[in-house]
Scaffold this active site. Structure first.
Site, short mmCIF file in Angstrom:
data_model
loop_
_atom_site.label_atom_id
_atom_site.label_comp_id
_atom_site.label_asym_id
_atom_site.label_seq_id
_atom_site.Cartn_x
_atom_site.Cartn_y
_atom_site.Cartn_z
N HIS A 134 -3.25 -2.09 -7.33
CA HIS A 134 -3.25 -0.69 -6.92
C HIS A 134 -2.22 0.11 -7.74
CE1 HIS A 134 -3.24 2.69 -3.92
NE2 HIS A 134 -1.99 2.78 -4.34
N GLU A 135 -1.02 -0.43 -7.86
CA GLU A 135 0.02 0.26 -8.62
C GLU A 135 -0.30 0.29 -10.11
OE1 GLU A 135 2.04 1.97 -7.05
OE2 GLU A 135 1.67 1.09 -5.08
N HIS A 138 -2.51 3.17 -10.80
CA HIS A 138 -1.75 4.41 -10.93
C HIS A 138 -1.20 4.56 -12.35
CE1 HIS A 138 -1.86 6.07 -6.97
NE2 HIS A 138 -1.23 5.07 -6.38
N GLU A 210 -4.64 8.44 -4.42
CA GLU A 210 -4.61 7.17 -3.70
C GLU A 210 -6.00 6.56 -3.59
OE1 GLU A 210 -2.02 5.28 -2.67
OE2 GLU A 210 -0.90 6.77 -3.82
#
Length: 301
Positions: A134-135, A138, A210
């Site tokens: 997930h990071e 980003h 997100e």
């Protein structure tokens, strides 16, 4: 969906920048105000582009972790970065029992991933991989820069309003020539309405990014349900063990580390965890449907 999220992000950033320019014009009343607004927007964007990672890491006392100190964690990070198609970022550990994580940096070549000690101890390997993915999404999508710019622009708008409004109130020469600095409506806009609107826009940008990062984690790990389980755990534990640091950086974390009660729901930097989980479950269902269809079409079926 990804294209729509990107469009919304740029539209919201443009709106935020426009508020800064409008604030300068309303106060000064001529082209000079536009120059003030554009100057603040440009300087704020550059500062956030170059220094955002240092500020975020310092805010939570994150410590760099050498490879020799965490070889297994780095090995998994390298593997996930290969799947994501980005360089391996620097790894930092946050000395907090609160389970959380964030990414920062101006681009994939100058990025950092920060994990709290609590999240490393709490999550099993597949769920921790999903959080890291997930990071990394980003980082790949440059959301770290987008969030930093949005936060800086919002802060610049508040700063610009206070400085110029005080100047208009206490230095009459600054509003000579019929400028709008003496207009109480302009002052109200600069001191209250514009900063409030900027804050809401910043939160909307964060929520949009997100969703994209969740989808990216599902793609990198090919296991959306791992992130579902991680989010459920982090949601339950995060409020019990809060993280201490500057709340201005709350948008960076995988789950909101702040209170979710009362008026704070207006300023949520993240979509509801239930909504995120449902979207991930939908992705898992679609993946199963594709696998079933492919198996049915296979000659060996």
């Amino acid at each position: 969906m990804a294209g729509m999220n990107l469009f919304r992000t740029f539209a919201l950033l443009a709106l935020l920048s426009g508020l800064i320019v409008l604030a300068g014009y309303l106060l000064v009343g001529n082209e000079t105000g536009l120059i003030y607004g554009l100057g603040f927007a440009a300087l704020g964007s550059f500062g956030s582009w170059y220094y955002s990672d240092k500020a975020a890491l310092a805010a939570f006392k994150a410590k760099p972790t050498p490879r020799d100190d965490a070889p297994e964690l780095y090995a998994r990070l390298d593997q996930l970065c290969d799947r994501a198609g980005i360089p391996t970022p620097a790894l930092y550990l946050v000395p907090s029992e609160s389970p959380n994580a964030f990414a920062t940096g101006r681009d994939p070549n100058h990025a950092a991933i920060a994990l709290t000690e609590g999240i490393i101890d709490l999550l099993p390997d597949d769920e921790l991989d999903a959080v890291i993915a997930h990071e990394l999404t980003h980082v790949r999508n440059r959301d770290t820069l987008t969030q930093a710019v949005a936060g800086t622009l919002a802060g610049s708008l508040t700063f610009l309003g206070r400085i110029l409004t005080l100047g208009a109130l206490y230095f009459p020469m600054a509003r000579a020539g019929g400028r709008r600095g003496s207009n109480p409506i302009a002052i109200l806009f600069l001191l209250v309405i514009a900063p409030f609107a900027a804050g809401l826009i910043r939160m909307a940008i964060s929520r949009t990014r997100e969703y994209a990062a969740d989808a990216g984690a599902a793609e990198i790990t090919e296991n959306p349900m791992a992130l579902v389980r991680a989010l459920e755990t982090l949601e339950a534990m995060g409020q019990k063990v809060p993280i201490h640091g500057n709340p201005a950086f709350s948008a960076m974390f995988i789950v909101n580390p702040l209170s979710k009660e009362g008026m704070m729901t207006l300023f949520m930097t993240h979509p509801s965890t239930a909504d995120r989980i449902q979207r991930l479950k939908d992705l898992a269902d679609k993946a199963i449907a594709r696998q079933t269809e492919a198996a049915a079409l296979s000659p060996t079926a």
